[in-house]
Design a protein around this motif. Structure first.
Motif, PDB file in Angstrom:
ATOM      1  N   ILE A  98      58.688  59.557   2.298  1.00 47.03           N
ATOM      2  CA  ILE A  98      58.884  60.257   3.570  1.00 47.03           C
ATOM      3  C   ILE A  98      57.650  60.176   4.446  1.00 47.03           C
ATOM      4  CG2 ILE A  98      59.245  62.535   4.599  1.00 47.03           C
ATOM      5  CD1 ILE A  98      61.129  63.155   2.239  1.00 47.03           C
ATOM      6  N   ASN A  99      56.475  60.360   3.859  1.00 43.49           N
ATOM      7  CA  ASN A  99      55.266  60.413   4.669  1.00 43.49           C
ATOM      8  C   ASN A  99      54.809  59.040   5.158  1.00 43.49           C
ATOM      9  OD1 ASN A  99      54.589  60.221   1.753  1.00 43.49           O
ATOM     10  ND2 ASN A  99      52.542  59.839   2.580  1.00 43.49           N
ATOM     11  N   ALA A 100      55.533  57.976   4.800  1.00 45.54           N
ATOM     12  CA  ALA A 100      55.236  56.657   5.360  1.00 45.54           C
ATOM     13  C   ALA A 100      55.706  56.552   6.800  1.00 45.54           C
ATOM     14  CB  ALA A 100      55.891  55.568   4.516  1.00 45.54           C
ATOM     15  N   VAL A 109      55.289  60.005  -1.466  1.00 49.31           N
ATOM     16  CA  VAL A 109      55.144  61.213  -2.252  1.00 49.31           C
ATOM     17  C   VAL A 109      56.369  61.349  -3.130  1.00 49.31           C
ATOM     18  CG1 VAL A 109      56.080  62.582  -0.353  1.00 49.31           C
ATOM     19  CG2 VAL A 109      54.934  63.728  -2.205  1.00 49.31           C
ATOM     20  N   GLY A 110      56.160  61.504  -4.431  1.00 45.20           N
ATOM     21  CA  GLY A 110      57.268  61.741  -5.344  1.00 45.20           C
ATOM     22  C   GLY A 110      58.348  60.691  -5.291  1.00 45.20           C
ATOM     23  N   THR A 144      56.191  58.212  10.720  1.00 43.12           N
ATOM     24  CA  THR A 144      55.800  59.271  11.638  1.00 43.12           C
ATOM     25  C   THR A 144      56.975  60.236  11.757  1.00 43.12           C
ATOM     26  OG1 THR A 144      56.653  58.184  13.627  1.00 43.12           O
ATOM     27  CG2 THR A 144      54.387  57.629  12.940  1.00 43.12           C
ATOM     28  N   GLU A 145      56.718  61.416  12.310  1.00 44.23           N
ATOM     29  CA  GLU A 145      57.815  62.361  12.467  1.00 44.23           C
ATOM     30  C   GLU A 145      58.911  61.792  13.363  1.00 44.23           C
ATOM     31  OE1 GLU A 145      58.276  66.751  14.406  1.00 44.23           O
ATOM     32  OE2 GLU A 145      56.839  66.592  12.746  1.00 44.23           O
ATOM     33  N   ALA A 146      58.510  61.121  14.441  1.00 38.92           N
ATOM     34  CA  ALA A 146      59.504  60.530  15.342  1.00 38.92           C
ATOM     35  C   ALA A 146      60.321  59.457  14.637  1.00 38.92           C
ATOM     36  CB  ALA A 146      58.808  59.949  16.578  1.00 38.92           C
ATOM     37  N   GLU A 147      59.673  58.623  13.845  1.00 35.27           N
ATOM     38  CA  GLU A 147      60.387  57.580  13.102  1.00 35.27           C
ATOM     39  C   GLU A 147      61.345  58.178  12.081  1.00 35.27           C
ATOM     40  OE1 GLU A 147      56.859  54.138  13.135  1.00 35.27           O
ATOM     41  OE2 GLU A 147      57.039  55.566  11.472  1.00 35.27           O
ATOM     42  N   PHE A 148      60.906  59.252  11.444  1.00 37.23           N
ATOM     43  CA  PHE A 148      61.764  59.878  10.433  1.00 37.23           C
ATOM     44  C   PHE A 148      63.023  60.444  11.077  1.00 37.23           C
ATOM     45  CE2 PHE A 148      62.822  63.289   7.332  1.00 37.23           C
ATOM     46  CZ  PHE A 148      62.957  62.488   6.214  1.00 37.23           C
ATOM     47  N   LEU A 149      62.875  61.067  12.243  1.00 34.98           N
ATOM     48  CA  LEU A 149      64.034  61.639  12.925  1.00 34.98           C
ATOM     49  C   LEU A 149      64.944  60.557  13.497  1.00 34.98           C
ATOM     50  CD1 LEU A 149      62.338  64.612  14.822  1.00 34.98           C
ATOM     51  CD2 LEU A 149      63.536  64.650  12.636  1.00 34.98           C
ATOM     52  N   ALA A 150      64.371  59.413  13.863  1.00 33.31           N
ATOM     53  CA  ALA A 150      65.144  58.349  14.499  1.00 33.31           C
ATOM     54  C   ALA A 150      65.918  57.485  13.513  1.00 33.31           C
ATOM     55  CB  ALA A 150      64.215  57.462  15.328  1.00 33.31           C
TER      56      ALA A 150
END
Length: 258
Positions: free
Chosen positions: A139-141, A134-135, A143-149
């Motif tokens: 980021i949306n590639a 997105v843009g 998962t939430e867990a992967e993004f935080l990790a």
């Protein structure tokens, strides 16, 4: 700085405010951004100055709180923004909104027409975006867990220093959820809501940005579509002089007859 309690657990939305006359002007940032750094210079341009102006940071971004139990959908962003504007005594505002903020502004105008009198959208998202990005953030590639990790740190490196300067101040959970919901869009879509709004509407795009899909369809629905020269996605930063002029023109229109 002003604030209002808007969300779960007493979460507070905050904004920088300039005094001035009516109508009030509300400026909304994009994903991972803040409103004052992106809009304050153009809002004080002679073409736009003199109005009471609110530079609002959505929940999870900038100066505002980051409640962990908030969903960060476009509809929830619009609902909490409406609560803040009610608290600030705003009615029939001129809303100038960039990117994701434009999507939120459309939902706001659709659901709370008393709050929005005129609308200027800057490279706003109007429909679902193709996965996985997105843009340009990607980021949306994750998962939430992967993004935080580790995905948040990778994203800050990838987006470059200008975007990272404000994105690093965003809550990682709120940023990820906002990005995911922005890609998913709303039902009906933001475009569907936009073309039916009975208020003056302007869509501003950068000459070097992403061209809006079906500009003729927007024009036929009464939306003024303007391209700003020598500008990319961040139109207000890339060409502030021309952006101020086209925005001022967009904020002098009259509502079409109902």
């Amino acid at each position: 700085m002003r604030e209002a309690t808007v969300g779960p657990g007493g979460a507070r939305m905050r904004w920088v405010e300039l005094s001035g006359g009516e109508p009030v002007r509300v400026y909304l940032h994009g994903l991972g951004a803040m409103s004052a750094p992106y809009f304050l210079p153009v809002a004080t341009h002679p073409a736009l100055a003199g109005h009471r102006s609110l530079f609002v940071d959505l929940l999870g971004h900038g100066l505002s709180d980051r409640p962990p139990d908030f969903g960060y959908t476009l509809e929830e962003h619009a609902a909490t923004l409406a609560t803040a504007l009610d608290s600030a005594g705003v009615r029939a505002a001129d809303v100038v909104a960039h990117s994701m903020g434009g999507a939120v502004a459309i939902v706001l105008a659709h659901r709370r027409p008393d709050l929005v009198g005129r609308l200027v959208l800057v490279e706003a998202n109007l429909e679902p975006s193709p996965a996985p990005k997105v843009g340009g953030s990607g980021i949306n590639a994750y998962t939430e867990a992967e993004f935080l990790a580790g995905g948040f740190a990778e994203t800050l490196d990838r987006v470059g220093p200008l975007w990272a300067a404000t994105m690093r101040l965003a809550d990682p959970v709120g940023l990820h959820r906002s990005a995911v919901h922005l890609v998913a869009a709303t039902r009906p879509t933001m475009r569907h809501m936009l073309v039916r709004l009975p208020i003056p509407r302007t869509y501003v795009q950068g000459e070097q940005g992403s061209p809006v899909r079906d500009p003729d369809g927007l024009t036929a629905a009464g939306v003024r579509v303007v391209t700003v020269r020598a500008a990319g996605h961040n139109v207000m930063l890339d060409n502030p002089e021309e952006f101020a002029r086209v925005t001022a023109t967009g904020l002098t229109g009259r509502a079409r007859p109902g």
